[in-house]
Write an enzyme that holds these catalytic residues in place. Structure first.
Site, PDB file in Angstrom:
ATOM      1  N   GLU A   1     115.302  28.753  10.737  1.00 56.89           N
ATOM      2  CA  GLU A   1     115.265  27.619  11.655  1.00 56.89           C
ATOM      3  C   GLU A   1     116.818  27.439  12.468  1.00 56.89           C
ATOM      4  O   GLU A   1     117.907  26.788  12.191  1.00 56.89           O
ATOM      5  CB  GLU A   1     115.612  26.354  10.814  1.00 56.89           C
ATOM      6  N   PRO A   2     117.086  28.695  13.287  1.00 56.81           N
ATOM      7  CA  PRO A   2     118.002  28.706  14.260  1.00 56.81           C
ATOM      8  C   PRO A   2     118.277  27.461  15.136  1.00 56.81           C
ATOM      9  O   PRO A   2     117.304  26.996  15.775  1.00 56.81           O
ATOM     10  CB  PRO A   2     118.029  29.884  14.884  1.00 56.81           C
ATOM     11  N   GLY A   3     119.472  26.997  15.419  1.00 58.72           N
ATOM     12  CA  GLY A   3     119.757  26.063  16.463  1.00 58.72           C
ATOM     13  C   GLY A   3     120.982  26.433  17.584  1.00 58.72           C
ATOM     14  O   GLY A   3     120.643  27.153  18.592  1.00 58.72           O
ATOM     15  N   ARG A   4     122.181  26.519  17.012  1.00 55.80           N
ATOM     16  CA  ARG A   4     123.110  26.947  17.970  1.00 55.80           C
ATOM     17  C   ARG A   4     123.116  28.404  18.241  1.00 55.80           C
ATOM     18  O   ARG A   4     123.406  28.650  19.815  1.00 55.80           O
ATOM     19  CB  ARG A   4     124.578  26.996  16.909  1.00 55.80           C
TER      20      ARG A   4
ATOM     21  N   CYS B   1     139.870   6.522  25.865  1.00 57.68           N
ATOM     22  CA  CYS B   1     140.986   5.626  25.544  1.00 57.68           C
ATOM     23  C   CYS B   1     141.257   6.061  24.127  1.00 57.68           C
ATOM     24  O   CYS B   1     141.020   4.978  23.182  1.00 57.68           O
ATOM     25  CB  CYS B   1     140.942   4.118  25.553  1.00 57.68           C
ATOM     26  N   GLU B   2     141.439   7.192  23.652  1.00 58.00           N
ATOM     27  CA  GLU B   2     141.648   7.879  22.400  1.00 58.00           C
ATOM     28  C   GLU B   2     142.631   8.966  22.450  1.00 58.00           C
ATOM     29  O   GLU B   2     142.368   9.857  23.267  1.00 58.00           O
ATOM     30  CB  GLU B   2     140.389   8.360  21.695  1.00 58.00           C
TER      31      GLU B   2
ATOM     32  N   TYR C   1     135.450  18.470  15.188  1.00 57.38           N
ATOM     33  CA  TYR C   1     135.899  19.723  14.472  1.00 57.38           C
ATOM     34  C   TYR C   1     137.145  20.306  14.862  1.00 57.38           C
ATOM     35  O   TYR C   1     137.228  21.576  14.335  1.00 57.38           O
ATOM     36  CB  TYR C   1     134.690  20.663  14.663  1.00 57.38           C
TER      37      TYR C   1
ATOM     38  N   TYR D   1     125.125  21.137  20.458  1.00 54.94           N
ATOM     39  CA  TYR D   1     126.034  19.769  19.671  1.00 54.94           C
ATOM     40  C   TYR D   1     127.086  19.354  20.589  1.00 54.94           C
ATOM     41  O   TYR D   1     128.131  18.904  20.330  1.00 54.94           O
ATOM     42  CB  TYR D   1     126.930  20.431  18.531  1.00 54.94           C
TER      43      TYR D   1
END
Length: 427
Positions: free
Chosen positions: A286-289, A355-356, A329, A383
């Protein structure tokens, strides 16, 4: 006249020609001019090349690659993998609807996730998905009840937590005892016996996924050995397993990272499977990235340069709602100008307009830039858009899929009308 082309290290689909950054030969500046910024641009060829590495690794084996769509769930991206024959790993009813809309074969869909609702279970059973990856004893009972109510049986694989450290960021580590995912390794045999006794379930496999952005083969090998030990014990207890699902999590090169190539990794893992007599068992991954991460860039425009006593700030129009990984992260993304500029370089924090104080894209980057210039944030295929939000009532960015000479708008830029459509003020 042939003009020199300089490819970016680690990004063979991205090159600089005559000083201008291109993706699959398409000018990123021209795409930004046509579609505005922030803008996500993806290389179809890079995705297919990444998938081909898995296919080479599994050549001659009974294997299914299920793209983990939480990495990037845009319909245009899903269609690429559906047409390439992939299955899909989903974690919600919404993701199930997306993959079906993209043309997925439901038999090739695996439903993971720790919090499936009864409604989602019914939706997946009605669609005829291939398997549920069950993550708790409580979920087994609910799925069994739902399947019996619906007059069928649910194919299940139970996700095992092998207590293996993937050596990655703690937020994306999923295979340790303290993580919420899977069932405890020492409870597995008892849980499988119980699952096999439930009339609404059909036990078909075993599942393991230890984390994301893994750049070392050793955690995979350790988890593999622990899972195979369990398979032997479960089958000795009278519960046969049709498939082995080893999840995904293979990392990409963000900043000089050196993950093993997918085909090389699976050569190692298949050697161990063969040595232990499991080489002919059906395999699911199940690869994603690793299939989409380096396929994408986010193009952003420089709004202001703001010198400060301790920091210089390069303020751009992309923000943490577009590119959440740095804020979430402390993740690193390379940032490069679309067009080369001569002059004195300055060290900047590249930040967005939200505004952070956590709204930053890159720290301490040496850049030669001016307001109006455009920058490419690399390795933005995974992501980023999938985790984008409307914080500060900002519209989500547009997305373009590039395939050779074609550039297709696969998501138009979100408007304020789109955001307000489902809301209503109080009377």
């Amino acid at each position: 006249m042939n003009h020199p082309v300089a490819r970016l290290p680690g990004h063979p689909h991205i090159a600089r020609k005559d000083g201008v950054l291109q993706i699959e030969g398409q000018s990123l500046s021209e795409l930004a001019q046509a579609h505005g910024t922030p803008l996500f641009v993806y290389s179809k060829q890079w995705m297919l090349d990444a998938l081909a590495a898995y296919q080479r690794g599994f050549e001659g084996r009974d294997a299914l690659v299920c793209y983990a769509i939480k990495a990037n769930s845009s319909l245009g991206v899903l269609r690429v993998f559906a047409e390439a024959g992939c299955g899909f790993d989903i974690v919600s009813g919404g993701e199930l609807a997306r993959v079906l809309a993209a043309g997925a074969d439901p038999v090739k869909v695996i439903f993971s996730g720790v919090g499936k609702t009864r409604a989602e279970m019914r939706q997946a059973l009605a669609a005829g998905i291939g398997c549920f990856n069950v993550e708790s004893e409580a979920e087994l009972e609910v799925l069994n009840a739902v399947a019996l109510e619906e007059g069928g049986r649910a194919a299940v694989s139970i996700r095992i937590n092998p207590n293996v450290d993937p050596k990655t960021h703690p937020y994306i580590s999923t295979g340790l005892k303290g993580n919420k995912f899977g069932v405890a390794h020492d409870r597995a045999v008892a849980i499988y016996r119980h699952a096999a006794s439930l009339q609404g379930l059909q036990v078909v496999g075993i599942d393991c996924h230890i984390g994301s952005q893994i750049t070392d083969a050793s955690p995979y090998l350790e988890a593999l050995e622990r899972v195979l030990d369990l398979v032997e014990a479960i089958e000795a207890a009278g519960v046969p397993l049709h498939h082995l699902d080893f999840g995904g999590g293979l990392g990409i090169d963000y900043n000089g990272d050196t993950p093993p190539a997918a085909d090389a990794l699976w050569q190692q893992l298949l050697a161990r499977l063969d040595a232990r007599g499991f080489g002919r068992r059906r395999l699911i991954v199940e690869p994603g990235r690793s299939l989409v991460g380096n396929a994408g860039v986010c193009v952003t425009e420089v709004l202001y340069l703001k010198p400060g006593e301790e920091k210089n700030f390069c303020i751009v129009d992309a923000a943490m709602n577009d590119l959440p990984r740095p804020a979430m992260y402390q993740a690193f993304h390379q940032i490069v100008p679309l067009a080369e500029r001569q002059g004195q370089a300055t060290t900047y924090d590249v930040v967005g307009p939200v505004c952070e104080s956590g709204d930053w894209i890159g720290r301490d980057r040496v850049l030669q830039v001016a307001p109006g210039d455009r920058l490419a944030v690399l390795s933005a295929g995974a992501y980023c858009m999938a985790m984008a939000s409307n914080y500060n009532t900002r519209g989500r960015a547009a997305e373009v899929l590039v395939s050779g000479t074609q550039a297709t708008l696969i998501r138009r830029r979100e408007t304020i009308e789109d955001q307000l459509r489902s809301e209503q003020p109080c009377a």
